[in-house]
Write a protein that holds these residues in place. Structure first.
Motif, short mmCIF file in Angstrom:
data_model
loop_
_atom_site.label_atom_id
_atom_site.label_comp_id
_atom_site.label_asym_id
_atom_site.label_seq_id
_atom_site.Cartn_x
_atom_site.Cartn_y
_atom_site.Cartn_z
N PRO A 107 0.87 -1.04 -0.05
CA PRO A 107 -0.13 -0.04 0.08
C PRO A 107 0.70 1.40 0.18
O PRO A 107 0.57 2.23 -0.70
CB PRO A 107 -0.70 -0.18 1.39
N ARG A 108 1.98 1.13 0.65
CA ARG A 108 2.93 2.25 0.69
C ARG A 108 3.44 2.84 -0.70
O ARG A 108 3.55 4.04 -0.94
CB ARG A 108 4.00 2.10 1.67
N GLY A 109 3.46 1.88 -1.59
CA GLY A 109 3.77 2.38 -2.95
C GLY A 109 3.04 3.07 -3.62
O GLY A 109 3.41 3.74 -4.58
N LEU A 110 1.67 3.29 -3.34
CA LEU A 110 0.75 3.93 -4.02
C LEU A 110 0.84 5.42 -3.69
O LEU A 110 0.28 6.43 -4.21
CB LEU A 110 -0.77 3.56 -3.76
N PHE A 111 1.71 5.52 -2.46
CA PHE A 111 1.83 6.96 -1.91
C PHE A 111 3.24 7.39 -2.05
O PHE A 111 3.94 8.17 -1.66
CB PHE A 111 1.42 7.13 -0.47
N ARG A 112 4.19 6.78 -3.16
CA ARG A 112 5.59 7.12 -3.44
C ARG A 112 5.65 8.55 -4.17
O ARG A 112 4.90 9.02 -4.97
CB ARG A 112 6.01 6.31 -4.52
N GLY A 113 6.18 9.35 -3.70
CA GLY A 113 6.49 10.66 -3.95
C GLY A 113 5.51 11.71 -3.47
O GLY A 113 5.71 12.89 -3.98
N MET A 114 4.86 11.28 -2.45
CA MET A 114 3.88 12.15 -1.87
C MET A 114 4.50 13.59 -0.92
O MET A 114 3.86 14.48 -0.80
CB MET A 114 3.01 11.37 -0.78
N GLY A 115 5.59 13.10 -0.63
CA GLY A 115 6.30 14.10 0.24
C GLY A 115 6.54 15.40 -0.79
O GLY A 115 6.16 16.63 -0.34
N ALA A 116 7.20 14.90 -1.91
CA ALA A 116 7.35 15.92 -2.80
C ALA A 116 6.18 16.52 -3.52
O ALA A 116 6.02 17.78 -3.80
CB ALA A 116 8.24 15.35 -3.96
N LEU A 117 5.07 15.85 -3.52
CA LEU A 117 3.88 16.44 -4.02
C LEU A 117 3.34 17.40 -2.99
O LEU A 117 2.68 18.37 -3.50
CB LEU A 117 2.79 15.29 -4.25
N ALA A 118 3.31 17.10 -1.78
CA ALA A 118 3.04 18.19 -0.64
C ALA A 118 3.84 19.20 -0.77
O ALA A 118 3.21 20.35 -0.75
CB ALA A 118 3.00 17.43 0.78
N LEU A 119 5.02 19.32 -1.04
CA LEU A 119 5.79 20.37 -1.06
C LEU A 119 5.83 21.23 -2.20
O LEU A 119 5.69 22.21 -2.26
CB LEU A 119 7.42 19.96 -1.22
N ARG A 120 5.01 20.49 -3.47
CA ARG A 120 4.88 21.13 -4.50
C ARG A 120 3.45 22.03 -4.12
O ARG A 120 3.24 23.02 -4.71
CB ARG A 120 4.76 20.34 -5.75
N ASP A 121 2.33 21.20 -3.71
CA ASP A 121 1.02 21.59 -3.93
C ASP A 121 0.60 22.56 -2.66
O ASP A 121 -0.27 23.51 -3.07
CB ASP A 121 0.16 20.52 -3.88
N VAL A 122 1.21 22.23 -1.81
CA VAL A 122 0.63 23.27 -0.34
C VAL A 122 0.98 24.66 -0.68
O VAL A 122 0.04 25.43 -0.65
CB VAL A 122 1.23 22.83 0.78
N PRO A 123 2.22 25.20 -0.98
CA PRO A 123 2.43 26.53 -1.32
C PRO A 123 2.04 26.85 -2.51
O PRO A 123 1.63 28.16 -2.64
CB PRO A 123 4.11 26.68 -1.06
N CYS A 124 1.93 26.03 -3.65
CA CYS A 124 1.65 26.54 -4.80
C CYS A 124 0.28 26.90 -5.14
O CYS A 124 -0.23 27.65 -5.91
CB CYS A 124 2.23 25.59 -5.94
N TYR A 125 -0.75 26.00 -4.39
CA TYR A 125 -2.13 26.34 -4.57
C TYR A 125 -2.51 27.63 -3.66
O TYR A 125 -3.67 28.39 -4.08
CB TYR A 125 -2.90 25.29 -3.67
N GLY A 126 -1.55 28.13 -2.69
CA GLY A 126 -1.79 29.39 -2.13
C GLY A 126 -1.50 30.42 -3.29
O GLY A 126 -2.15 31.34 -3.23
N LEU A 127 -0.36 30.37 -3.98
CA LEU A 127 -0.17 31.16 -5.13
C LEU A 127 -0.98 31.11 -6.08
O LEU A 127 -1.44 32.09 -7.00
CB LEU A 127 1.26 30.98 -5.78
N TYR A 128 -1.84 30.01 -6.46
CA TYR A 128 -2.64 29.68 -7.42
C TYR A 128 -3.95 30.73 -7.40
O TYR A 128 -4.39 31.09 -8.51
CB TYR A 128 -3.17 28.35 -7.41
N PHE A 129 -4.43 30.69 -6.39
CA PHE A 129 -5.79 31.51 -6.10
C PHE A 129 -5.46 32.86 -6.01
O PHE A 129 -6.38 33.87 -6.05
CB PHE A 129 -6.61 30.89 -4.96
#
Length: 295
Positions: free
Chosen positions: A159-181
């Motif tokens: 199951p952990r394999g499905l979340f591979r890269g999630m840390g990088a995804l969070a580092l990308r999406d959390v601040p960037c969605y702030g910039l998005y809106f």
């Protein structure tokens, strides 16, 4: 009406995905594979070996799933902004806009909310997009489709394999969605007359520019995310975000983190312009007239 934002986000996400998926496929391949000389080489070889369907690999799954992620983003953002400003969307206008801090915070919250949902979906999409055997392949592709891809990942990585890269995804999406809106709200207010709703031109321009700004900031971590998602599945093995950044920097230089930047920017404008336009129209269609009259 909290649920309205989620429904509008779902429909607008599906519309934007269909528009941008071909360029997204080329972008993912450039970021994760070193065999291409550039954008045109990737496009030419993809078409030569896989035809038009090659540009739409992995799209059937995201049309529903990523559309759901988009509904989480827009729904979470709108409701978080309502909470932070203690007001409803209908009560906010050009003369009474939400503060930049509230918009950025609500955007960051929406990015965080969708990470858990989008991590497995994005992983499957990237794995399918990186299959290049195509119609001339001798051995065939590794995955027969999204369900088979999930099955193989669960069997081989757990199951952990499905979340591979999630840390990088969070580092990308959390601040960037702030910039998005943030640029979307600012540009919409600038291009809208006092007391009126944003017009089609204002929404298209604000959405397109917001997308370009966001992806310009997101591309470096997007490269890291894609490489981590392909780690152990035909791509190089990385132990984590910092290891991927270090190895990529040593072997390919700083330029590696901007692979796909041009494509991201070209893709971002029409995709996000259409996404926001669909979202605004869906919101107006599903919001009672008496609520809209308060704008």
């Amino acid at each position: 009406m909290p649920l309205v934002e989620f429904v509008a986000g779902w429909v607008s996400g599906a519309a934007g995905l269909v528009v941008g998926h071909p360029m997204d496929t080329v972008k993912v391949r450039l970021q994760t594979q070193t065999s291409y000389k550039g954008i045109f080489d990737c496009v030419a070889r993809t078409y030569a070996y896989e035809g038009i369907p090659g540009f739409f690999k992995g799209m059937a799954f995201p049309v529903l799933s990523i559309a759901f992620c988009n509904s989480v983003v827009f729904g979470s953002y709108s409701n978080a902004l309502d909470f932070l400003t203690q007001s409803q969307c209908a009560n906010r206008s050009k003369d009474n806009p939400a503060s930049a801090a509230a918009v950025f915070t609500a955007g960051c919250f929406s990015g965080l909310a969708q990470v858990l949902v989008s991590a497995p979906i994005d992983l499957v999409k990237v794995r399918l997009q990186n299959q290049t055997k195509g119609r001339r392949g001798i051995d065939g592709d590794r995955y027969r489709g999204p369900v088979h891809c999930v099955t193989v990942i669960l069997r081989q990585e757990g199951p952990r394999g499905l979340f591979r890269g999630m840390g990088a995804l969070a580092l990308r999406d959390v601040p960037c969605y702030g910039l998005y809106f943030l640029p979307y709200e600012v540009i919409c207010n600038t291009l809208t007359e006092s007391g009126k709703q944003p017009g089609t031109f204002a929404v298209l321009m604000a959405g397109g520019i917001a997308g370009v700004v966001t992806w310009a900031c997101a591309t470096p971590m997007d490269v890291v995310k894609a490489r981590l998602q392909m780690s152990g599945a035909g791509g190089r093995l990385y132990s984590g975000v910092l290891h991927c950044i270090s190895v990529s920097l040593q072997e390919e230089g700083v330029r590696v983190f901007f692979k796909g930047l041009l494509l991201n920017s070209l893709r971002a404008f029409p995709v996000n312009a259409i996404t926001f336009l669909c979202y605004e129209h869906m919101m107006r269609a599903m919001t009672p007239p008496q609520d809209r009259s308060q704008d």
